[in-house]
Design an enzyme around this catalytic site. Sequence first.
Site, PDB file in Angstrom:
ATOM      1  N   CYS A   1      -5.586   9.798  24.790  1.00  0.00           N
ATOM      2  CA  CYS A   1      -5.928  10.516  23.562  1.00  0.00           C
ATOM      3  C   CYS A   1      -7.276   9.994  23.091  1.00  0.00           C
ATOM      4  O   CYS A   1      -8.073   9.508  23.896  1.00  0.00           O
ATOM      5  CB  CYS A   1      -4.840  10.340  22.505  1.00  0.00           C
TER       6      CYS A   1
ATOM      7  N   ARG B   1      -6.149  -1.030  -2.353  1.00  0.00           N
ATOM      8  CA  ARG B   1      -5.211  -0.007  -1.905  1.00  0.00           C
ATOM      9  C   ARG B   1      -3.873  -0.031  -2.641  1.00  0.00           C
ATOM     10  O   ARG B   1      -3.161   0.971  -2.645  1.00  0.00           O
ATOM     11  CB  ARG B   1      -4.954  -0.136  -0.392  1.00  0.00           C
TER      12      ARG B   1
ATOM     13  N   ASP C   1       5.372  -3.163   6.676  1.00  0.00           N
ATOM     14  CA  ASP C   1       4.264  -3.137   7.632  1.00  0.00           C
ATOM     15  C   ASP C   1       4.577  -3.923   8.898  1.00  0.00           C
ATOM     16  O   ASP C   1       3.675  -4.357   9.599  1.00  0.00           O
ATOM     17  CB  ASP C   1       2.978  -3.676   6.988  1.00  0.00           C
ATOM     18  N   ASN C   2       5.881  -4.121   9.211  1.00  0.00           N
ATOM     19  CA  ASN C   2       6.208  -4.829  10.451  1.00  0.00           C
ATOM     20  C   ASN C   2       7.435  -4.202  11.102  1.00  0.00           C
ATOM     21  O   ASN C   2       8.339  -3.697  10.421  1.00  0.00           O
ATOM     22  CB  ASN C   2       6.417  -6.323  10.199  1.00  0.00           C
TER      23      ASN C   2
ATOM     24  N   CYS D   1      -1.948  -4.387   8.513  1.00  0.00           N
ATOM     25  CA  CYS D   1      -3.219  -4.026   7.868  1.00  0.00           C
ATOM     26  C   CYS D   1      -4.187  -5.197   7.797  1.00  0.00           C
ATOM     27  O   CYS D   1      -5.401  -5.016   7.907  1.00  0.00           O
ATOM     28  CB  CYS D   1      -2.940  -3.492   6.463  1.00  0.00           C
TER      29      CYS D   1
ATOM     30  N   GLY E   1       0.796  -1.220   0.000  1.00  0.00           N
ATOM     31  CA  GLY E   1       0.000   0.000   0.000  1.00  0.00           C
ATOM     32  C   GLY E   1       0.827   1.267   0.000  1.00  0.00           C
ATOM     33  O   GLY E   1       0.470   2.257  -0.654  1.00  0.00           O
TER      34      GLY E   1
ATOM     35  N   LYS F   1       4.840  -9.556  -6.776  1.00  0.00           N
ATOM     36  CA  LYS F   1       4.619  -8.113  -6.782  1.00  0.00           C
ATOM     37  C   LYS F   1       5.753  -7.368  -7.478  1.00  0.00           C
ATOM     38  O   LYS F   1       5.514  -6.402  -8.208  1.00  0.00           O
ATOM     39  CB  LYS F   1       4.452  -7.603  -5.356  1.00  0.00           C
TER      40      LYS F   1
ATOM     41  N   LEU G   1      -6.001  -5.218  -3.953  1.00  0.00           N
ATOM     42  CA  LEU G   1      -6.325  -4.291  -5.031  1.00  0.00           C
ATOM     43  C   LEU G   1      -7.041  -3.026  -4.574  1.00  0.00           C
ATOM     44  O   LEU G   1      -7.014  -2.023  -5.287  1.00  0.00           O
ATOM     45  CB  LEU G   1      -7.167  -5.004  -6.103  1.00  0.00           C
TER      46      LEU G   1
ATOM     47  N   ASP H   1      10.564  -7.105  -2.344  1.00  0.00           N
ATOM     48  CA  ASP H   1       9.311  -7.691  -1.857  1.00  0.00           C
ATOM     49  C   ASP H   1       9.271  -9.141  -2.331  1.00  0.00           C
ATOM     50  O   ASP H   1       9.627  -9.424  -3.473  1.00  0.00           O
ATOM     51  CB  ASP H   1       8.097  -6.926  -2.400  1.00  0.00           C
TER      52      ASP H   1
END
Length: 374
Positions: free
Chosen positions: A329, A73, A130-131, A194, A41, A86, A71, A62
């Site tokens: 918050c 995002r 993403d990690n 995600c 993303g 990818k 698809l 990747d």
Amino acid sequence: MQCDLKTDTSRYARQIILSEVGALGQQRLKDSKVLVVGAGGLGCPVLLYLAGAGVGTLGIVDNDIVDLSNLHRQILYVMADVGELKVSAAKRRVNQLNPDIVVDTFATTLNPDNVLSLLASYDIIVDATDNFDTKYLISDACVAGEKPMVYASISQFEGQVSVFNHYHQATQERGPCFRDLFETPPPPHLTQNCAQAGVLGVIPGLLGCFQANEVLKLILQTGEPLSGKLLSIDCLDNTFHLLSVHKNRNRLPAPTLGASTTPAWRDSDWLSPDNLHDWLESQAPLQLVDVRDSHEHLHASLGGRLIPLKDILDRRQELDTTRRIVFYCKSGVRSKAALLAVRSIHPHAELFSLEGGIERYLTTFPDNATLVAP
């Protein structure tokens, strides 16, 4: 690699007329080499905009394949790409957009054995992962290789972006690195990607555009990069927070690439609404700190001291570390960032983040919005 003036003037006309770009800037773009780690993303918009701008060499790391669930995002891919690597689909799409640039692909995952060699020939490294494990590995390798790291992370409707390890000509030293913000990774059960937490498709697109913008600024040597700053965006209420990130000169280096030292997070860092309610009811000694903006605090609050996240370190003298400090918050994201930032300068303080934020607290105790802790 020299510019083809006829082709480049036509393709890049709208940016060459900018005084910050010009022919010299366009040549810098063409001579630059940028490695994008992650073709999901975040990586998709980064690759498209850097290719469109004319960055001469793009590397893509990747090892995943395109899935139907990507698809909504990951805008590089179409239905026909499902099931393909990818990096292969991304290279094809990028070269369809700009056939004049070089695209290197690496269908692998980063690890301590290959990270330094993969990063070696590139000028700028984009963290589009993403990690946490990979982010720390990239950061440590960028420090070792003296390369800037353009960082972003996303969750649901929120995101963050920054530039780490950037060399400042004026001071002749590098800015903060990722470990100066988050010294060590939180335990896996406190983080979600995600696939686990969900994300609205436009959020990585927005943050990826910010990353591409930072890369172009670094190459063109113009503007103020987000070095020493963390831009936090909440797209549900359109709030932007700019948090200062300071270099921690007392921080111990990681023993090996990507390795952890003392855990930054402990199970007790998350304070449940029930526990906070009990502490407030019993008037236990604590300092309650709201890290939202002033308009949010006035609309509804649990009281306490208002110190917006962007000011938390600049106003650290207002924190009473002789007592327990509870940050809160809207949902727990900004309070978590505040806790980690304060822990970097007060490692022995009793710090807590309200789990689920004020939203969960007031859902559980709807009549307690006026409770105040000094």
